[in-house]
Write a protein that holds these residues in place. Structure first.
Motif, PDB file in Angstrom:
ATOM      1  N   ALA A  51       0.562  -0.149  -8.528  1.00 58.06           N
ATOM      2  CA  ALA A  51       0.812   0.112  -7.110  1.00 58.06           C
ATOM      3  C   ALA A  51       2.179   0.758  -6.934  1.00 58.06           C
ATOM      4  O   ALA A  51       3.148   0.372  -7.584  1.00 58.06           O
ATOM      5  N   ARG A  55       3.671   1.453  -0.883  1.00 61.15           N
ATOM      6  CA  ARG A  55       2.559   0.588  -0.473  1.00 61.15           C
ATOM      7  C   ARG A  55       2.946  -0.879  -0.564  1.00 61.15           C
ATOM      8  O   ARG A  55       2.555  -1.690   0.265  1.00 61.15           O
ATOM      9  N   ARG A  56       3.681  -1.233  -1.620  1.00 60.26           N
ATOM     10  CA  ARG A  56       4.079  -2.636  -1.769  1.00 60.26           C
ATOM     11  C   ARG A  56       5.008  -3.063  -0.648  1.00 60.26           C
ATOM     12  O   ARG A  56       4.882  -4.165  -0.107  1.00 60.26           O
ATOM     13  N   LYS A 108      -1.551  -6.871   1.497  1.00 54.27           N
ATOM     14  CA  LYS A 108      -1.992  -6.198   0.278  1.00 54.27           C
ATOM     15  C   LYS A 108      -3.451  -5.758   0.409  1.00 54.27           C
ATOM     16  O   LYS A 108      -3.821  -4.676  -0.024  1.00 54.27           O
ATOM     17  N   LEU A 111      -3.838  -2.625   2.531  1.00 53.38           N
ATOM     18  CA  LEU A 111      -3.372  -1.415   1.853  1.00 53.38           C
ATOM     19  C   LEU A 111      -4.026  -1.196   0.491  1.00 53.38           C
ATOM     20  O   LEU A 111      -3.643  -0.290  -0.244  1.00 53.38           O
ATOM     21  N   LEU A 113      -4.278  -3.266  -2.325  1.00 54.19           N
ATOM     22  CA  LEU A 113      -3.537  -3.732  -3.495  1.00 54.19           C
ATOM     23  C   LEU A 113      -4.044  -5.108  -3.913  1.00 54.19           C
ATOM     24  O   LEU A 113      -4.599  -5.856  -3.118  1.00 54.19           O
ATOM     25  N   ARG A 162      -3.698  -1.063  -7.700  1.00 52.40           N
ATOM     26  CA  ARG A 162      -4.534  -0.549  -6.612  1.00 52.40           C
ATOM     27  C   ARG A 162      -5.961  -1.021  -6.815  1.00 52.40           C
ATOM     28  O   ARG A 162      -6.430  -1.125  -7.930  1.00 52.40           O
TER      29      ARG A 162
END
Length: 163
Positions: A51, A55-56, A108, A111, A113, A162
């Motif tokens: 990831a 994003r994180r 998460k 998004l 993850l 991801r």
């Protein structure tokens, strides 16, 4: 006159390497790092790849906002100064429960993850607790390795990938 000009060029290169960071300076010298996650056996792109930091951080922001809402609405009796303390406790409980059971927090999941063990399986409960405690302390989360994993993930032998 010419030697003075050469000195300026060398200084610019030295300053440029300092600004771009040690990884870029090492790559300029010919060191091959490969892509992020290659050492862990992860693909470069797509599902299962490491990831990205953006994003994180966005997932963390979503989780923190949800925890602030819960803390403000249910636990802080409307006092704004107590909300952040309760939000930290809610965040820790949320992280342990959700990562420990399904492998992701609400942020998460939104998004795309997931948190997995380095070998690809689920994290055990003690490793999830260790990861959460280190994340709540914050310092381990801002120290990264060359794959972009935070110290909290390295301590728990976890990887954010991801979906």
């Amino acid at each position: 006159m010419r030697s003075q000009y050469r000195g300026r060029v060398d200084n610019r290169q030295a300053i440029g390497s300092w600004i771009s960071g040690p990884r870029a300076a090492a790559e300029d010298m010919g060191v091959e790092f490969g892509y992020r996650g290659q050492r862990l056996g992860l693909p470069e792109e797509g599902p299962g790849s490491l990831a990205r930091p953006g994003r994180r951080f966005a997932a963390l922001f979503i989780d923190w906002a949800l925890c602030m809402l819960v803390a403000y609405g249910l636990l802080s009796d409307g006092r704004a100064n107590a909300t952040s303390n309760w939000a930290l406790a809610v965040f820790a409980v949320l992280s342990v429960l959700t990562v420990g059971t399904v492998g992701f927090t609400p942020g998460k999941r939104i998004l795309g993850l997931r948190v997995v063990a380095e070998d690809g399986g689920r994290l055990s409960l003690p490793r999830v607790v260790l990861r959460t405690v280190a994340l709540v302390v914050i310092i381990p989360a801002v120290i990264w390795d060359r794959d972009g994993r935070g110290l909290h993930d390295r301590m728990a032998r976890a990887v954010q990938v991801r979906i």
